[in-house]
Design an enzyme around this catalytic site. Structure first.
Site, PDB file in Angstrom:
ATOM      1  N   ASP A  94     148.601  11.154  57.542  1.00  0.00           N
ATOM      2  CA  ASP A  94     147.172  10.956  57.284  1.00  0.00           C
ATOM      3  C   ASP A  94     146.452  12.300  57.134  1.00  0.00           C
ATOM      4  OD1 ASP A  94     147.193   8.192  57.255  1.00  0.00           O
ATOM      5  OD2 ASP A  94     146.839   8.012  59.416  1.00  0.00           O
ATOM      6  N   LYS A 119     150.620   2.300  65.241  1.00  0.00           N
ATOM      7  CA  LYS A 119     150.784   3.736  64.967  1.00  0.00           C
ATOM      8  C   LYS A 119     151.051   4.565  66.221  1.00  0.00           C
ATOM      9  CE  LYS A 119     148.113   4.426  60.736  1.00  0.00           C
ATOM     10  NZ  LYS A 119     147.035   5.263  60.149  1.00  0.00           N
TER      11      LYS A 119
END
Ligand code: ATR
Length: 285
Positions: A108, A72
């Site tokens: 997220d 990520k």
């Protein structure tokens, strides 16, 4: 109907390992539900191969991708355009091509907020004070989201002081960090408690804390979703508090990517949730 002149849009999740990912189940459900031609697969990519893989993403026929552990952070530097949220997080989980450029976003934060909006409507009405357990990447997304929703004080409770101090420094005076010994005091003024640590996850040590100091109106949220009802959520329910499990964050964070790749906005429904719940209960991992 499929147009034979146009290739079927294809997306994937890139991780290492990635076999456990439930993202194919989520995107597969939406493709079928919306009657769209498309494909979503897993790509296990080792860290040393990530840059080459991303550079060849389009050649491989992909219109975009999700990105998970451990890529990520690294993927952010490989995209050509990064959203403000991704830059603030220093990490991205969603990639897509737009006007020929590879874009990166971190969904997220939106997933975390949408899950609470869905499962505990009005959770942010009181604003005020939140307590966040943990200081990793997930905590960073949670703190960012809570500040965006007007929380004025966020107590960050973490084992390693260094990491919580780093978040405190990144987010400014609304965030104050303390060790676990400061938890009771933090809880006594907390409207929302969020666990972002891996404690309580299947295969990890339990999260054992005393929820007695929490006000009766507090909401307790665990971003862990395996098991779906963690020890923290059981204890909160036993105290009569409102609780939110972590499954909805997984489902909601997937929405923007699907819309970019396949051109339709999917919905997080009870049917989708039920499929994931059944799978989690069957697999227990
Ligand atoms: P993520 O990106 O999902 O947030 P992470 O960066 O590995 O994952 O963070 C995991 C969090 O769980 C951290 O806050 C970690 O605490 P430390 O920063 O002190 O390592 C916390 N955590 C994991 N195992 C723990 C344990 N046994 N006791 C206390 N905290 C733990």
């Amino acid at each position: 109907m499929t147009d034979p002149a146009r290739p079927v849009p294809k997306a994937c999740i890139i991780g290492h390992p990635v076999a456990h990912s439930r993202s194919p189940m989520v995107h597969g459900f939406w493709l079928k539900e919306l009657g769209l031609a498309g494909d979503y697969t897993r790509e296990d990519v080792r860290p040393e191969n990530l840059a080459r893989f991303i550079a060849s993403l389009r050649e491989r026929g992909y219109v975009g991708a999700n990105v998970t552990v451990p890529h990520k952070e690294a993927v952010l530097g490989l995209a050509e355009v990064a959203s403000e949220t991704a830059r603030a997080m220093g990490a991205a989980n969603t990639l897509w091509f737009e006007n020929g450029l590879l874009h990166a976003d971190n969904t997220d934060v939106a997933g975390f907020l949408a899950n609470l909006d869905e499962r505990a409507p009005g959770w942010d009405r009181r604003g005020g004070t939140a307590t966040v357990l943990g200081a990793g990447g997930a905590a960073r997304a949670v703190v960012y989201g809570l500040l965006a929703r007007g929380f004025s004080t966020i107590h960050l409770v973490n084992r390693s002081r260094e990491r919580s101090l780093a978040l405190e420094a990144a987010f400014g005076p609304a965030v104050t960090s303390c060790g676990w010994e400061g938890l009771d005091r933090a809880l006594s003024e907390t409207n929302l408690l969020v666990n972002t640590t891996s404690l309580g996850m299947a295969g990890q040590p339990p999260l054992v804390i005393d929820l007695a100091p929490l006000p009766d109106t507090a909401v307790v949220h665990d971003i862990v979703y395996i098991p779906l009802t963690t020890g923290l959520l059981s204890a909160a329910r036993a105290r009569g508090l409102a609780t939110v499990d972590g499954l909805g964050m997984l489902l909601h964070q997937a929405v923007p990517g699907f819309a970019h790749w396949f051109g339709r906005m999917p919905s997080v429904t009870e049917d989708l949730r039920a499929i994931l719940v059944r799978d989690i209960e069957r697999a227990k991992v």
